[in-house]
Motif scaffolding. Structure first.
Motif, PDB file in Angstrom:
ATOM      1  N   ARG A  36       2.541   1.699  -3.359  1.00  0.00           N
ATOM      2  CA  ARG A  36       1.558   2.152  -4.358  1.00  0.00           C
ATOM      3  C   ARG A  36       1.194   3.618  -4.179  1.00  0.00           C
ATOM      4  O   ARG A  36       1.238   4.405  -5.129  1.00  0.00           O
ATOM      5  N   ASN A  37       0.810   3.983  -2.959  1.00  0.00           N
ATOM      6  CA  ASN A  37       0.256   5.316  -2.726  1.00  0.00           C
ATOM      7  C   ASN A  37       1.286   6.407  -2.432  1.00  0.00           C
ATOM      8  O   ASN A  37       1.097   7.555  -2.819  1.00  0.00           O
ATOM      9  N   GLU A  88       0.829  -1.218   0.000  1.00  0.00           N
ATOM     10  CA  GLU A  88       0.000   0.000   0.000  1.00  0.00           C
ATOM     11  C   GLU A  88       0.860   1.264   0.000  1.00  0.00           C
ATOM     12  O   GLU A  88       0.599   2.214  -0.754  1.00  0.00           O
ATOM     13  N   GLN A  89       1.905   1.265   0.829  1.00  0.00           N
ATOM     14  CA  GLN A  89       2.757   2.445   0.915  1.00  0.00           C
ATOM     15  C   GLN A  89       3.561   2.660  -0.380  1.00  0.00           C
ATOM     16  O   GLN A  89       3.780   3.793  -0.801  1.00  0.00           O
TER      17      GLN A  89
END
Length: 313
Positions: A93-94, A90-91
């Protein structure tokens, strides 16, 4: 005949960081309490002020790397592939991919050859995960010479890069005096016209050995090293398929979403060709000696030889 020199590409990663760090003060290395295993401890020993241990907090480490990139630093965030691509997806990706920040991810201990650490640590899904992130470059070097060159290329490229390294010591077959790494360009290691074998990572050497066995049976296999999985050398993939009419992909990764899928995507759109994907099937790994696991999961030279021969028959 002298024995082939073997070096784990995670060692290459650590050594390359020191080489680049001596020339570029903006290089900063981050680790998540695994510096001894990822070999960033080699860098830490030389440049302690530029090594940050973020502890067992991979997501936070990616956030720190993103922040450093916005200040003009070139951060190399390091951990096992399972924790880098998996736990911190997630980190990445975002916080890294979405703003397209200049962060390099050094993912070690990838694939089935992690060995005794078992299924929880044998990440056979990381290439698939990283391929889905827009703008992410993916590099999977085949030996020490290529790995060190790849780290340098990653530093010079402006944007997010995911580099995949292994725990197992593997043969060094490239000649450092003549080798040149080109991001996004495959390397033809052996010419052939009966079948095109696209391999990546430790499977490149195994595929070359398999090609020797096939040659003894009168089968002329073309072997291509795909060190950059994204962006893929689509021109070479299509040209080789047109020349050989049949294609085989070999990777120490799931057959779903990795090199095989990337090659199939390209051929489906440009030149439909029969393809055999050799890799880890839709299963988890298991604990055991790395070399034995490579053989059990059909990724050694003899297994590749048998599978290719059956595919051609």
């Amino acid at each position: 005949m002298s024995e082939v020199k073997k070096i784990a590409t995670r060692e290459s990663y650590g050594n390359a960081l020191v080489e680049i760090g001596k020339e570029h003060e903006d290089l900063v290395v981050l680790d998540a309490d695994l510096a001894g295993a990822t070999k960033t401890a080699i860098f830490q020993k030389v440049f302690p002020e530029r090594h940050i241990d973020c502890g067992i907090a991979e997501g936070n480490m990616m956030g720190v790397a993103a922040g450093l990139a916005t200040t003009g630093k070139v951060p190399f965030a390091s951990s096992f592939a399972m924790f880098a691509a998996g736990r911190a997806f997630e980190q990445i990706r975002n916080s890294i991919g979405y703003p397209h920040l200049n962060v390099k991810i050094g993912a070690t201990h990838a694939g089935i050859s992690v060995g005794e650490d078992g299924a929880t640590h044998q990440c056979n899904e990381d290439i698939a995960l990283m391929r889905m992130i827009p703008g992410m470059v993916i590099i999977n070097p085949a030996d020490d010479v290529e790995a060190r060159a790849a780290v340098k290329a990653a530093y010079e490229y402006v944007g997010p890069v995911y580099m995949r390294f292994g725990r197992l010591a593997i043969p060094v077959f490239n000649d450092e005096s003549t080798y040149k790494f080109e991001l996004g360009k495959g390397v033809v290691l052996r010419e052939g016209s009966d079948v095109a074998i696209f391999a990546t990572g430790l499977e490149v050497y195994e595929s070359m050995q398999a090609a020797e066995m096939l040659a003894a049976d009168g089968i002329n296999a073309k072997v291509i090293n795909i060190h950059t999985i994204k962006p893929l050398d689509e021109e070479l993939v299509v040209a080789s398929a047109k020349e050989c009419k049949k294609v085989v992909t070999v990777e120490e990764h799931s057959i779903i979403g990795g090199l095989g899928s990337a090659v199939c995507d390209t051929l489906c759109a440009n030149y439909p060709t029969p393809v055999l994907k050799i890799g880890v099937n839709d299963v988890y790994g298991e604990s055991g000696p790395a070399v034995q696991l490579v053989k059990k999961y059909g990724l050694d030279a003899e297994s590749i030889y048998k599978k290719v021969k059956a595919f051609l028959a």
